[in-house]
Each structure stands twice: as C-alpha cells, then as structure tokens.
Design an enzyme around this catalytic site. Structure first.
Site, mmCIF file in Angstrom:
data_model
loop_
_atom_site.group_PDB
_atom_site.id
_atom_site.type_symbol
_atom_site.label_atom_id
_atom_site.label_comp_id
_atom_site.label_asym_id
_atom_site.label_seq_id
_atom_site.Cartn_x
_atom_site.Cartn_y
_atom_site.Cartn_z
ATOM 1 C CG ASP A 152 10.343 3.869 12.007
ATOM 2 O OD1 ASP A 152 10.800 3.790 13.162
ATOM 3 O OD2 ASP A 152 9.226 4.370 11.750
ATOM 4 C CG HIS A 169 3.379 0.955 7.143
ATOM 5 N ND1 HIS A 169 2.136 1.553 7.158
ATOM 6 C CD2 HIS A 169 3.515 0.336 8.348
ATOM 7 C CE1 HIS A 169 1.551 1.309 8.328
ATOM 8 N NE2 HIS A 169 2.350 0.563 9.055
ATOM 9 C CG ASP A 203 -1.202 -3.516 11.357
ATOM 10 O OD1 ASP A 203 -0.413 -4.454 11.535
ATOM 11 O OD2 ASP A 203 -0.974 -2.352 11.734
ATOM 12 C CE1 TYR A 216 5.927 -4.001 15.425
ATOM 13 C CE2 TYR A 216 3.648 -3.268 15.595
ATOM 14 C CZ TYR A 216 4.765 -3.520 14.838
ATOM 15 O OH TYR A 216 4.744 -3.317 13.489
HETATM 16 ZN ZN LIG Z 1 0.756 -2.157 12.607
#
Ligand SMILES: [Zn+2]
Length: 351
Positions: free
Chosen positions: A64, A106, A141, A269
């Site tokens: 990631d 994140h 989100d 995405y």
């Molecule tokens: Zn997200």
C-alpha cells in the site's frame, strides 16, 4: 476534475482563485509527525539509502505504501496545499478552500498506511488549533479516518466525526461506534459505521441524525472535511451504494453548518465518477449550478464521467428487500448508541 470545472463553467467566478501550493516546511510536518519518521521519508530514493527494517516498521516499502523516490516532495506539496488552505481561511479572507489532492486521513504520527504517508489534514488541523481555533473534522470517505482519529483521540478541542463503511468489511478494520475517544477526548471521537450495501437513504438517515446536532453544540470556528468519493456505488474498493444525490446532500449540509470550511478530496477509485462528484461538490460549495456550456452543441457526444447518464448526476438507485432492512436496522442501532453515549457529553438532549 479541472476539465469538468471549466466545461461546466464553474471556475470563472471572480470571487474564486486557483492557486498552486508551496511545499510545506519540515517543521510544520513535525507538528503531528515524529521527526524520525519524517527523516525516513526524506531518505527514500537518496543514493546512500538502503532499505531498512526501520522503514518497514514505519509502514514504508509495503504494497500500500511503496518506497517511491520523490514521495517526500509529493507529500510536502500536497500538505502545502492543505496548509495553504488553512492559512487562507485563517486570516486570508477565504470562506472555503478545496484541495482535491489532499485528504490522506490514514497516515499516523510515526507511520504510513492505506496509501497515506503524511497526514495533511492533521497537520492543518493542528496548525488551526495552535492559532486558537475550535475545529470540527467531518470525514465522509468510505474508509474510517483512523489517522486523524488517532492523532486527536485524547483531545476535546477537536471534534472528529467519521461516517464510513463498517470495519467488519473494509480497511482499516476499525472505527466502530464504541470508539468514542480517550481520556479528556471521550465523546469527541464519533464513528458512524454503515453496513456494506447501504444506500443514500441509510447514509443520510445517520448523517442527519448525528452530524448537525453535534456541530451545533460544538460550535466550531472552522470545519475541516474529507469528501472521498469512494462511497459511490461504482467505486471498486468501497461496498456502499451512494449516488450523487446522497453525496451532494451531505456536502450541502456540511456547507450550511460550517462558518468556514477547509475541504480535502480523499479517496475515490472510479476516477471518472470521482471527478464528477468533486465537480458537483465544488459547485455546491460555491453555491452555483453546473451549466454545460456545450450541451446540445456536440450532438450527444459523451465521454468519461458522463458516459453513463449524460450528466454529472446519477440516476436514482435504491436498495430494497432484506439487505435494506439489515442496513437500516444496523444504522438505527448506531445512531441510538451515539445518542445515548455521546450526545450527553455535548449537552444534547435526546431527540
Ligand atoms: Zn477511502
């Protein structure tokens, strides 16, 4: 997104400005990140740097978060955009700033995860609190904003609200309703998880029931929002079923509640859908209606985000049957939990 903004004549207003960010100074990143971690990021791609266990321990060099040469400069430019937004809002005369590239919610103080290396949101929020502002953070989100939550979990001067797909079915596998912050920050972390499959109605039920009352009572000077478009039903990573209707409605509520507003893009995405949703968000936040300057001229030629419906907006989509019942039942439980455990912290009586 920039193509769509100009095509729909949303970027011509005289009270708007498009600005390039300045890379942010290392000292500013260290408002929330550990210096050792910043040094590791800076070392990526340098000739004398070898990959180390330290890097892996900080989440760098993983699937990631690959150790990409130039990643530090990229992050410092992105964060520069969000921090510039904060400064324009605080003393620069701006009411609303949108950094579509920002929203790396994140990233942790000492590590990278979930495609995020530097937490531009936390840096901007920390800078605003140091200037004496009360900040409410609203994250729509599809993923739980765990990085922002962790950095502010023990504080009562930042209210962190995240509505997201439940950690039962998606990364970061956390963000459950029982997590309401720590110590003096108890009641200032608010998580609204939704079951996979949830549609506009489920999302808006929870959003309407929880977010406006909390914002009303917290009375922020500035709202910071991450408006990831990965809640959309066409998103390949998320499993929610939102359309542009639910998304736009949430954006309008956020706008109405916010004295001043700093917005970051976050995830998304399905790139065409994401560009379309952020275009709609920009229009809503500026209070203007998208006008297709070429409608009728090109003879029905459609491309990219418009290929499906012919407009920026989606056709209605409603989940029904068992799945809808399960999603509704789950979200009612979540809302009830928050009304019982969090609302009293803020002096909000049950509704
Ligand atoms: Zn997200």
């Amino acid at each position: 997104m920039m193509d769509l903004l100009s095509r729909y004549t949303l970027i011509h207003e005289t009270d708007q400005r498009v600005m390039a960010p300045e890379p942010v100074r290392e000292e500013v990143l260290c408002l929330v990140h550990e210096r050792r971690y910043i040094e590791l990021l800076q070392s990526i791609g340098k000739e004398d740097t070898e990959f180390s266990m330290d890097m892996l321990g900080a989440g760098l060099g993983t699937e990631d978060n690959p150790a990409i040469p130039g990643i530090y400069d990229f992050c410092s430019a992105v964060t520069g955009g969000t921090v510039l937004g904060a400064r324009l809002i605080d003393g620069g005369g701006a009411r609303m700033v949108f950094n579509p590239l920002g929203g790396f919610h994140h990233a942790g103080a000492d590590h990278a995860e979930g495609f995020c290396y530097i937490n531009d949101l936390a840096v901007a929020i920390e800078e605003l609190t140091r200037r004496g502002h009360r900040v409410a953070y609203i994250d729509i989100d599809v993923h739980f904003g765990n990085g922002v939550r962790d950095i502010f979990a023990a504080r009562d001067d930042v209210l962190c609200i995240s509505i997201h797909e439940s950690g039962l079915s998606i990364y970061p596998w956390s963000g459950f309703v029982e997590d309401i912050g720590e110590g003096p920050g108890e009641g200032y972390t608010v998580n609204i998880p939704l079951l996979q499959g949830s549609d506009d109605a489920v999302f808006l039920y929870a959003f309407d029931a929880v977010v406006p009352p909390l914002i009303d009572s917290f009375r922020p000077d500035i709202v910071v929002a991450t408006i990831g478009a990965d809640t959309h039903r066409d998103d390949p990573l998320g499993h929610l079923n939102l359309t542009s209707m639910g998304y736009e409605r949430a954006i309008r509520i956020i706008d109405r509640m916010s004295p001043k507003l700093l917005v970051a893009g976050g995830g998304g995405y399905n790139v065409y859908k994401t560009a379309a949703l952020w275009t709609l968000a920009w229009a809503a936040l500026c209070g203007i209606e998208p006008m297709d300057a070429y409608a009728g001229l090109i003879g029905g030629m459609m491309y990219g985000p418009e290929a499906q419906s012919g407009t920026l907006r989606d056709n209605p989509y409603v989940v029904s049957g068992n799945l809808k019942d399960q999603c509704m039942e789950y979200v009612r439980d979540m809302v009830a939990y928050l009304k019982y455990n969090v609302f009293p912290v803020h002096g909000i009586k049950g509704r």
